[in-house]
Design an enzyme around this catalytic site. Structure first.
Site, PDB file in Angstrom:
ATOM      1  N   HIS A 125       0.819  -1.216   0.000  1.00  0.00           N
ATOM      2  CA  HIS A 125       0.000   0.000   0.000  1.00  0.00           C
ATOM      3  C   HIS A 125       0.852   1.264   0.000  1.00  0.00           C
ATOM      4  CE1 HIS A 125       0.135  -0.066   4.551  1.00  0.00           C
ATOM      5  NE2 HIS A 125       0.093   1.229   4.387  1.00  0.00           N
TER       6      HIS A 125
ATOM      7  N   ASP B 245       1.268  -7.676   2.289  1.00  0.00           N
ATOM      8  CA  ASP B 245       1.387  -6.236   2.021  1.00  0.00           C
ATOM      9  C   ASP B 245       2.841  -5.792   1.824  1.00  0.00           C
ATOM     10  OD1 ASP B 245       0.895  -3.558   1.770  1.00  0.00           O
ATOM     11  OD2 ASP B 245      -0.399  -3.406   3.520  1.00  0.00           O
TER      12      ASP B 245
ATOM     13  N   SER C 141       3.915   2.195   8.515  1.00  0.00           N
ATOM     14  CA  SER C 141       3.715   1.240   7.434  1.00  0.00           C
ATOM     15  C   SER C 141       5.031   1.013   6.733  1.00  0.00           C
ATOM     16  CB  SER C 141       2.723   1.789   6.422  1.00  0.00           C
ATOM     17  OG  SER C 141       1.446   1.437   6.813  1.00  0.00           O
TER      18      SER C 141
HETATM   19  N1  ARG Z   1      -4.600   0.479   7.337  1.00  0.00           N
HETATM   20  C1  ARG Z   1      -3.285   0.442   6.786  1.00  0.00           C
HETATM   21  C2  ARG Z   1      -2.657   1.831   6.920  1.00  0.00           C
HETATM   22  O1  ARG Z   1      -3.138   2.727   7.485  1.00  0.00           O
HETATM   23  C3  ARG Z   1      -3.272  -0.091   5.405  1.00  0.00           C
HETATM   24  C4  ARG Z   1      -3.890   0.764   4.396  1.00  0.00           C
HETATM   25  C5  ARG Z   1      -4.054   0.137   3.044  1.00  0.00           C
HETATM   26  N2  ARG Z   1      -5.157   0.767   2.380  1.00  0.00           N
HETATM   27  C6  ARG Z   1      -6.389   0.222   2.252  1.00  0.00           C
HETATM   28  N3  ARG Z   1      -7.385   0.995   1.978  1.00  0.00           N
HETATM   29  N4  ARG Z   1      -6.574  -1.048   2.390  1.00  0.00           N
HETATM   30  O2  ARG Z   1      -2.177   2.506   6.141  1.00  0.00           O
HETATM   31  N1  GLU Z   2      -1.084   1.315   7.513  1.00  0.00           N
HETATM   32  C1  GLU Z   2      -0.536   2.400   8.279  1.00  0.00           C
HETATM   33  C2  GLU Z   2       0.395   3.293   7.484  1.00  0.00           C
HETATM   34  O1  GLU Z   2       0.211   3.504   6.321  1.00  0.00           O
HETATM   35  C3  GLU Z   2       0.114   1.876   9.467  1.00  0.00           C
HETATM   36  C4  GLU Z   2      -0.907   1.389  10.318  1.00  0.00           C
HETATM   37  C5  GLU Z   2      -1.101   2.274  11.472  1.00  0.00           C
HETATM   38  O2  GLU Z   2      -1.607   3.395  11.370  1.00  0.00           O
HETATM   39  O3  GLU Z   2      -0.711   1.739  12.496  1.00  0.00           O
HETATM   40  O4  GLU Z   2       1.274   3.893   8.006  1.00  0.00           O
END
Ligand code: ARG
Ligand code: GLU
Length: 722
Positions: free
Chosen positions: A87, A223, A657
């Site tokens: 991502h 990922d 991330s």
């Molecule tokens: N939640 C993770 C982070 O904040 C992964 C995001 C990937 N994006 C998604 N829409 N699945 O970034």
């Molecule tokens: N997916 C998140 C990012 O893009 C990390 C997840 C979080 O916020 O802990 O940084």
């Protein structure tokens, strides 16, 4: 003085600290030795703080880079292979994708270095060192100085420090505030500018589970994406050129094939962006109970429309993939955050703390003088802030949530320049050139029917939730002339605007002369954004700024007071996009009554989730075959299964991330990519019972690379530890 005061408070604590295990905390690498090493070792760490951060010899910090502007990445080979999340590489992968070369869907693997794809604009930034400079930054600052004056002096002092470093080294320098302006550090960095795409799994591996599984455990997302840093032939960072060569790093991470199990020590090293752990209850209530629900509602409307169109054709799905992901990600995070605060009784806990704080303050005349009235001042300020904050949220999320309106705002500089009496043609031509490029980018992924539906939906919400004067003037027209027929108004805007039509806007820019700005002034989409921007500038900006200044200054005092009140507590500074270390144990948790999660997932779970009808749960035939034949090679766990992800009690945040996750020996065991939903309030309040970071098991990455993609040749440049 101040510096010593701060370091002293911090360091005297590490001595006091005996009952180990915190879980909570994002620690400064340069202070690890004083503050955390003992505890980390007690928890099982076998390496030293010096191995993690050192300015005297190469250390782990030399292989961790800020990826683009929002993620972390790590070097895993002698030739500069850079590992991050799928991502995080998503926009780069998406930009190289078309219906013919759909790398999002099918994945991409460079089978030789010449096939690696350049990504103009993408950078990776390495931290060279960090040094505390509180004394110098606060020189000339007094306690009762106005916030603006204070900021001016700090800004000037910081500039001097930065300039000094930049003039005497090949690096960049930036002074950053820690502990709410109580302490300052200068961060020295080096930025690489030729970052090429090496590999990405297909989305049904790299984004398996999609937005349905996002922020959730149990998780089965592969990922990751793989890049390579290139430098000039002299070894220095350089813009893309065919003559560039792979970067030879000072350090790169050995990769462990041993895996982790429940109870194992792990630590994460990366770039958390922003946390707010020391806020008063009023602030947490504003976020969790007022702002989040509204933003969730607005985003909900957009996502539904994106989804509907994505299902109509592969072309639309690709066009809107990155946009939808962006909107959906924080939509879900906000839902989890508000629920988490509620579930842990976060606001009540903060209030209870504030009661004891008041008692402590009232316990001495000296403290009363310094801190008396602090909480009342917060309360009053947050009350004043609320309407402005909420309407600013609507301006950006609902007003600028329509792509056309946001796009129109890019033309403001052109209009301003053209309006000038003696318009500067060189400047205008430059702006026109910039806009032409921006037009290309905009229309590559734009589809009018989606945006029209979004506009109508957002205008409705905006109109119904907000009152004048907290909504822009065009709502008068919508109310009176269009009788709140949002669709009719939207049709009118799109019919009249030239900005939704690529040919028209390109013709307009081709034949541009300063007088033509008038045409934009009459454009209804341009007018909408202007009203939004002007309303913000005229009505909010000043007010928000002064209220925020007030809060900053209260917060600085409150931070100091909290530290003074709890000398036995070890404090860490809120995340501020600087490199941090966080550590914890691999451990499951209980998300709900009667439910207990174990801390890892396997390929079996992918097969359980498989659903050929649902895009997010399609499993590639090749992956199925490997599963059936149990062809996991050296990547299988001792239990015979192939592990996919694991969770641990590391305190991470957005920006983490792509962060490397290490075992006790400092070997790479995974790549951090998410948090569990029940724990997403950890940016505001950490609950050790449910806050877990989600990590991709490094063995799944290697398995996909080697067994699935047949790109095993890349393993030759890595160091695997068996
Ligand atoms: N939640 C993770 C982070 O904040 C992964 C995001 C990937 N994006 C998604 N829409 N699945 O970034
Ligand atoms: N997916 C998140 C990012 O893009 C990390 C997840 C979080 O916020 O802990 O940084």
């Amino acid at each position: 003085m101040r510096k010593n005061y701060f370091l002293l408070i911090l360091i005297s604590l590490s001595v006091l600290l005996s009952n180990a295990y915190a879980g909570e905390g994002m620690w400064i690498p340069a202070l690890l030795k004083q503050l955390n090493e003992k505890e980390m070792k007690a928890m099982g760490m076998k390496i030293s703080a010096e191995d993690i951060y050192s300015v005297n010899h190469s250390s782990m910090k030399d292989a961790i880079l800020l990826f683009g502007r929002g993620c972390t990445s790590e070097i895993i080979s002698k030739d500069g292979l850079l590992l991050t999340n799928h991502h995080c590489g998503y926009s780069a992968i998406q930009r190289h994708s078309s219906v013919e070369h759909d790398y999002l869907t099918n994945g991409f693997w460079a089978m030789s270095r010449s096939e690696e794809l350049p990504n103009p604009g993408l950078t990776a930034t390495l931290m060279i060192r960090m040094d505390e400079v509180t004394d110098r930054v606060l020189q000339g600052v007094t306690d009762n100085m106005a916030e603006a004056e204070r900021n001016r002096i700090i800004g000037k002092n910081a500039k001097e420090i930065e300039k000094e470093i930049e003039e005497t080294t090949p690096y960049q320098a930036k002074v950053k505030s820690f502990f709410k302006g109580n302490s300052y550090w200068v961060i020295v960095t080096q930025t690489f500018k030729d970052i090429r795409l090496v590999g990405a799994p297909p989305s049904n591996i790299g984004k398996f589970g999609g937005d349905t599984d996002n922020w959730m455990w149990p998780r089965h997302t592969g990922d990751f994406s793989l890049f390579r840093i290139y430098v000039g032939p002299d070894g220095k960072p350089a813009e893309y050129s065919e003559d560039n060569v792979p970067y030879q790093p000072k350090y790169y991470f050995p990769i462990s094939l041993k895996g982790v199990k429940e109870g194992d020590f792990t630590f994460v090293y990366g770039y958390p962006a922003r946390t707010n752990e020391y806020l008063p209850a009023d602030a947490v209530a504003l976020i969790a109970e007022k702002e989040n629900p509204r933003l969730i509602k607005i985003r909900d409307a957009r996502i539904k429309i994106f989804k509907k169109y994505a299902e109509q054709s592969p072309e639309l799905r690709i066009k809107y993939a990155a946009k939808e992901a962006r909107v959906a990600n924080y939509w879900k995070k906000m839902i989890g955050q508000s629920r988490g605060i509620k579930r842990m009784h976060g606001i009540e806990k903060k209030r209870a703390f504030e009661n004891s704080f008041e008692q402590w303050v009232n316990g001495s005349p000296e403290r009363k003088k310094k801190y008396g009235g602090l909480l009342t001042a917060f309360s009053e300020t947050y009350k004043q802030l609320e309407p402005y904050k909420l309407s600013a949220d609507y301006l950006w999320e609902a007003g600028m949530g329509t792509e056309l309106v946001l796009f129109a705002s890019r033309f403001n500089t052109l209009v301003q320049e053209s309006k000038k009496r003696d318009a500067d043609t060189a400047k205008i031509n430059k702006e026109v050139k910039k806009l032409k490029k921006s037009v290309q980018g905009f229309f590559k992924d734009y589809y009018v029917p989606v945006d029209k539906e979004v506009m109508a939906a957002l205008l409705k919400i905006y109109n119904e939730d907000m009152q004048f004067p907290f909504k822009p003037g065009f709502f008068h027209k919508i109310n009176d002339k269009f009788k709140n027929d949002y669709k009719a108004y939207t049709d009118y805007v799109f019919r009249k605007s030239l900005l939704d039509n690529r040919d028209k806007i390109e013709d307009f820019l081709d034949g541009y002369s300063p007088k033509k700005y008038k045409k934009l002034m009459k454009d209804p989409a341009f007018k909408m954004q202007r009203e939004i921007v002007e309303m913000y500038k005229d009505n909010y900006n000043q007010k928000l700024k002064s209220l925020n200044h007030r809060i900053d200054s209260l917060m600085r005092i409150y931070m100091r007071a909290q530290m003074e009140m709890q000398p036995e507590k070890r404090f860490y500074p809120d995340a501020n996009f600087t490199l941090r270390v966080t550590y914890g144990d691999v451990s499951g948790y209980s998300p709900a009554d009667a439910v207990q999660y174990i801390p890892y997932t396997t390929l079996n779970g992918i097969m359980e989730k498989e659903n050929p009808e649902i895009y997010d749960y399609v499993v590639e035939p090749r992956l199925k075959k490997l599963f059936k034949e149990k062809d996991f090679g050296q990547y299988a766990d001792a239990d015979g299964t192939l592990h996919v992800c694991f969770i641990a009690s590391n305190h991470t945040s957005g920006g983490n991330s792509g962060s490397p996750v290490f075992d006790a020996d400092g070997n790479l065991v995974g790549v951090n990519f998410d948090r569990c939903w029940e724990g997403t309030m950890s940016d505001l309040m950490f609950d050790p019972n449910v806050c877990r970071n989600i990590t991709l098991d490094i063995r799944y990455f290697l398995f996909v690379l080697d067994k699935y993609a047949g790109a095993g040749y890349l393993l030759d440049e890595m160091k695997l530890v068996k």
